[in-house]
Design a protein around this motif. Sequence first.
Motif, PDB file in Angstrom:
ATOM      1  N   UNK A  35       0.915  -1.387   0.339  1.00  0.00           N
ATOM      2  CA  UNK A  35       0.029   0.096   0.319  1.00  0.00           C
ATOM      3  C   UNK A  35       0.942   1.764  -0.239  1.00  0.00           C
ATOM      4  N   UNK A  36       1.688   1.531   1.062  1.00  0.00           N
ATOM      5  CA  UNK A  36       3.383   2.528   1.040  1.00  0.00           C
ATOM      6  C   UNK A  36       4.171   2.623   0.040  1.00  0.00           C
ATOM      7  N   UNK A  37       4.499   1.202  -0.259  1.00  0.00           N
ATOM      8  CA  UNK A  37       5.853   1.535  -0.822  1.00  0.00           C
ATOM      9  C   UNK A  37       4.922   1.883  -2.619  1.00  0.00           C
ATOM     10  N   UNK A  38       4.607   1.189  -2.646  1.00  0.00           N
ATOM     11  CA  UNK A  38       4.564   0.372  -4.542  1.00  0.00           C
ATOM     12  C   UNK A  38       2.320   0.648  -4.638  1.00  0.00           C
ATOM     13  N   UNK A  39       2.068   0.799  -4.268  1.00  0.00           N
ATOM     14  CA  UNK A  39       0.999   1.748  -4.407  1.00  0.00           C
ATOM     15  C   UNK A  39      -0.050   0.927  -4.707  1.00  0.00           C
ATOM     16  N   UNK A  40      -0.272  -0.630  -4.311  1.00  0.00           N
ATOM     17  CA  UNK A  40      -0.759  -1.726  -4.859  1.00  0.00           C
ATOM     18  C   UNK A  40      -2.010  -1.621  -3.888  1.00  0.00           C
ATOM     19  N   UNK A  41      -3.164  -0.780  -4.210  1.00  0.00           N
ATOM     20  CA  UNK A  41      -3.561  -1.055  -3.582  1.00  0.00           C
ATOM     21  C   UNK A  41      -5.477  -2.575  -3.227  1.00  0.00           C
TER      22      UNK A  41
END
Length: 280
Positions: free
Chosen positions: A240-246
């Motif tokens: 969620x924070x590092x890759x934005x893969x929500x």
Amino acid sequence: MSTKRSAYIGIMRFLMWLCTGITAALVIFLLVYVLMQGFPNISWELLSTSPSYLSDRIGILPDILNTVYIVLATLIIIIPLGVGAAVYLTEYAANKKLVAVIEYAAETLSGIPSIIYGLVGMLIFSNNMGSCLMAGSLTLVIMNLPTIMRTTQESLKTVPQSYREGAFGLGAGKWRVIRTVVLPGCVDGVVTGCILTVGRILGESAALLYTAGFAHVLNGLFDGLASPGATLTVALYFYAKEQGEFGVAFAIAAILMVLTVIINLAATVVGKYFAKRRSL
């Protein structure tokens, strides 16, 4: 009953129902929202593969195994320590002032933020062992030891004193009374406390961010404990924070939510089972 008193009781009853409804609505909303966002993103490929940055494949199998490894390692260490300390403080310790000091210290430790445990674990364990699952597991042992100890203590205190006196009257020794009478009489509380501790371990992330690392590598049990690795909660933060893969983050959150519900239900069922068995 006066009109003023009736109105007061009615208002308080309404406020209690309102608070209950708001709390239940928040829990239901959180469950439904996370599950609706997470379940569509769960697939067999996600659950059964390792991440591959060459093919942009995302898999959480290493994170699932790392979570299992850290839970097993923590329980193997914490159950003998917590139960043994509780038995000693409740059944053997003669200095009540010392017992009171230890109980106060345990309650204080229970209220310390987990991020502080992570910093302490990093300084003590990670600096000597490196960032690895074992360092995270030892940190979780210190973090959850007060919970196991206090839960077991309260369970031991529920065993009637007459049980102990009857066993002593039959000529049983101290340890035999504890092993055959006291512990079987409070096993429901001990098992319930262990199951709830598993739930807390599953949901922990702050302490593991500093001690266990972020690696998404598939390892066996012993290699995994000696290597850095991300648990499901740490993986959720990473995606969620590092890759934005929500989408992946919500999938992991849904898995954790289901596991938490299962653990809480298991604690309730096990507690009722042992309580019913004890009453027969």
